[in-house]
Design an enzyme around this catalytic site. Structure first.
Site, short mmCIF file in Angstrom:
data_model
loop_
_atom_site.label_atom_id
_atom_site.label_comp_id
_atom_site.label_asym_id
_atom_site.label_seq_id
_atom_site.Cartn_x
_atom_site.Cartn_y
_atom_site.Cartn_z
N THR A 42 -5.58 5.70 4.27
CA THR A 42 -5.58 4.93 5.13
C THR A 42 -4.03 4.74 5.78
O THR A 42 -3.96 4.11 6.98
CB THR A 42 -6.10 3.42 4.82
OG1 THR A 42 -5.34 2.95 3.45
CG2 THR A 42 -7.74 3.45 4.72
N SER A 148 4.22 2.87 -0.29
CA SER A 148 4.01 1.36 -0.24
C SER A 148 4.24 0.80 -1.50
O SER A 148 5.16 0.58 -2.12
CB SER A 148 2.78 1.28 0.29
OG SER A 148 2.75 -0.21 0.61
N LYS A 158 4.29 9.24 5.46
CA LYS A 158 3.42 8.63 6.76
C LYS A 158 4.08 8.96 7.99
O LYS A 158 5.41 8.95 8.19
CB LYS A 158 3.29 7.03 6.37
CG LYS A 158 2.29 6.24 7.51
CD LYS A 158 2.30 4.94 7.19
CE LYS A 158 3.30 4.16 7.55
NZ LYS A 158 3.06 2.67 7.37
N ASP A 309 6.02 -3.92 3.89
CA ASP A 309 5.03 -4.01 4.98
C ASP A 309 3.93 -4.95 4.63
O ASP A 309 2.86 -5.11 5.25
CB ASP A 309 4.29 -2.59 5.42
CG ASP A 309 3.22 -2.09 4.21
OD1 ASP A 309 3.60 -2.27 3.17
OD2 ASP A 309 2.60 -1.18 4.65
N ARG A 310 4.20 -5.56 3.25
CA ARG A 310 3.12 -6.43 2.77
C ARG A 310 4.05 -7.81 2.21
O ARG A 310 5.21 -7.97 2.24
CB ARG A 310 2.59 -5.91 1.82
CG ARG A 310 1.51 -4.98 2.09
CD ARG A 310 0.78 -4.52 0.71
NE ARG A 310 -0.39 -3.36 0.72
CZ ARG A 310 -1.37 -3.38 0.15
NH1 ARG A 310 -1.77 -3.96 -0.60
NH2 ARG A 310 -2.21 -2.17 0.55
N SER A 394 -5.24 -7.50 2.56
CA SER A 394 -4.36 -6.91 1.57
C SER A 394 -3.03 -7.49 1.67
O SER A 394 -2.04 -6.83 1.38
CB SER A 394 -4.33 -5.57 1.35
OG SER A 394 -4.12 -5.00 2.68
#
Length: 547
Positions: A42, A148, A158, A309-310, A394
């Site tokens: 993903t 990640s 990525k 990114d989270r 998430s």
């Protein structure tokens, strides 16, 4: 759940960094072995050098494939390149530079030779492309080297096209196929300049950090945070955001402390996740245990994963917030406090996010866009302003600037952490207190995601489940009203199955990055009803996997 979950990592849990990096260069993948091929999940290609799923050949071939893809798409602008703090990220970045320069690509690397969060790379691409037409061949794109939140032994790679967000499956499928062809051909078609021979004058430096941090007032009410004196504790969890948080505090004069500035590729300071692995997941109570222990020390505590990114939000009154709860609060707040956002702009959510979000969107009079898992589905809407907020269960999200224009088209954990502080500053309530009010209005959500081991073959089977796989007409005592294999928002396949009732649902899908499958379930009728939903859902999955 392991009995060691949430406990500090021990020496036996740590990777051998020298062994990991040596394996990156020394171990050669076999293209005939499925687990050793380039595979984009993903969000990029991920793996470990120790299992020959992320090695030098992978990165050389994948970078050449990206160069070839750019040529096929007529992209001639600069390519922004950044990395996170994983041990494999620096050697992979160097491999990429060797190929990009040999192919004459205008590479833009961090001017400080430091780490670059994913949202800062997306921001850089969009800033460069802001006044360029969609068909301008001179637009920029980028590569971010990160797995990640994955464990320290992993690497990730990525590609972000000129739209600034994760590449879609058409692009990643083409790149992966081309990369595997190059590996099978012994890298004969890979053009490469040895790193030791690189002419650094041929590489342009770009200050990702300054550009990103300086632009934050265009999307966050920094003045409100400063005026209210919100005390923020930010934990980068050893990731790429560490130097960004320190500059945010300095440049914008807010009460912000970097509670753990340590960077160590073994992540020895982490507490263990549910399966005894070190995993920098800011949505995991086990991984965030040490930060939750400090919840009374600050008004807002935040965490980010390795590429930022989270987000994870910790409040004094509730501890670590469930990501779904914070997404619901963020949506409710933003659509009520961003007066220049387009009235027709939608609320974007993945189909495994909470039903509370559906009810919040309805109360706001906003259209709900429900898409499969993967942030790439929000990219077109964020880019043209037709989606004002896109969020994943998430703990990944992004939204528009104050003026309704695009900020990033990739997940931005730094942004969402600052939003938590803004919500407290403006409303006087912590995000968890505000969520309690939402539950009073829309119902109490019991939600859980359970990860379980699954072989690649089992994951493939699970990803092909169809509505016909479920013969039942009821779920935990309620009539089934929908069986979905495609998302209602855009008709795209979800790579699994979702089953809904009026007050509950479950979804089962394979992980795109690890050998596990994910079982999501939610009930608005409490924990006991959730347990019943989960039990029946497990029976469906077990039957599908032949257990």
């Amino acid at each position: 759940m392991s009995s060691r979950a949430g406990l500090p990592a021990e020496e036996s849990d740590l990777i051998d960094v020298d062994e990991l990096i040596a394996a990156y260069y020394d171990r050669v993948p076999n293209p005939d072995v499925p687990s050793e091929r380039v595979v984009f999940g993903t969000s990029g290609h991920r793996g470990s050098s120790l299992t020959k799923s992320f090695n030098e050949n992978h990165i050389l071939a994948t970078t050449q494939a990206i160069v070839d893809y750019r040529a096929a798409q007529g992209i001639t602008g600069p390519l922004f390149l950044g990395r996170d703090t994983h041990a494999l990220s620096l050697p992979a970045e160097r491999s990429a530079i060797e190929v990009l320069l040999a192919n004459g690509v205008d590479v833009r690397v961090d001017a400080r030779d430091s780490w670059v969060p994913t949202p800062a790379l997306s921001h850089a691409i969009l800033t460069y492309n802001r006044d360029r037409a969609a068909d301008d061949p001179g637009r920029a794109d980028g590569i971010v080297v990160t797995p990640s939140h994955n464990p320290p032994r992993d690497g990730g790679f990525k590609y972000n096209p000129p739209h600034g967000g994760p590449a879609d499956t058409d692009a990643t499928g083409w790149i992966a196929d081309r990369a595997n062809q190059l590996i099978a051909g012994g890298l004969a078609e890979v053009r490469r300049e040895r790193f030791a021979d690189v002419d650094w004058d041929a590489i342009t430096g770009y200050d990702f950090r300054d550009a990103y941090v300086r632009d934050l007032p265009s999307i966050i009410d920094i003045e409100a945070i400063r005026r209210a004196g919100v005390r923020i504790g930010a934990d980068p969890l050893g990731g790429a955001s560490v130097e960004y948080w320190s500059l945010i505090a300095e440049m914008h004069d807010i009460d912000l402390t970097v509670v753990n500035p340590e960077v160590d590729p073994t992540w020895r300071f982490m507490t263990l996740d549910w399966d005894e692995k070190i995993r920098m997941d800011p949505s995991s109570p086990s991984a965030m245990a040490s930060l939750v222990a400090k919840k009374g020390d600050y008004d807002i505590l935040t965490g980010n994963d390795a590429d930022a990114d989270r987000h994870g939000i910790v409040t004094p009154d509730a501890g670590l917030m469930n990501p779904n709860h914070f997404l619901a609060v963020a949506i409710d707040y933003l659509f009520s406090h961003r007066e220049h956002w387009p009235r027709e702009a939608a609320v974007g959510k993945t189909l495994v996010s909470s039903m509370i979000i559906d009810r919040v969107a309805e109360s706001l009079g906003r259209r709900l866009l429900e898409v499969p898992v993967g942030f790439k589905w929000f990219v077109p809407g964020l880019l043209d302003g037709s989606v004002a907020f896109g969020g994943e269960e998430s703990a990944g999200a992004s939204f528009l600037r104050h003026d309704g224009s695009v900020w990033s088209t990739d997940k931005d954990g730094i942004l969402l952490c600052l939003l938590a502080a803004e919500i407290l500053a403006v409303t006087g309530k912590t995000p968890s207190q505000r969520y309690a009010e939402l539950e009073d209005a829309f119902g109490s959500s019991a939600y859980q995601r359970v990860d379980a081991p699954a072989t690649p073959e089992q994951k493939a089977t699970l990803g092909k489940l169809s509505p016909e796989s479920v013969t039942a007409t009821t779920l935990a005592g309620e009539d089934i009203i929908a069986k979905l294999s495609h998302a209602p928002g855009n008709g795209a396949a979800i790579g699994g199955l979702k089953v809904q009732t009026p007050h509950a649902w479950f979804a089962a899908r394979p992980s795109g990055t690890e050998d596990v499958y994910k079982l999501y379930a939610e009930s608005l009728r409490g924990p006991e009803h959730l347990a019943a939903v989960q039990a029946e859902a497990r029976a469906v999955v077990s039957a599908a996997l032949g257990d």
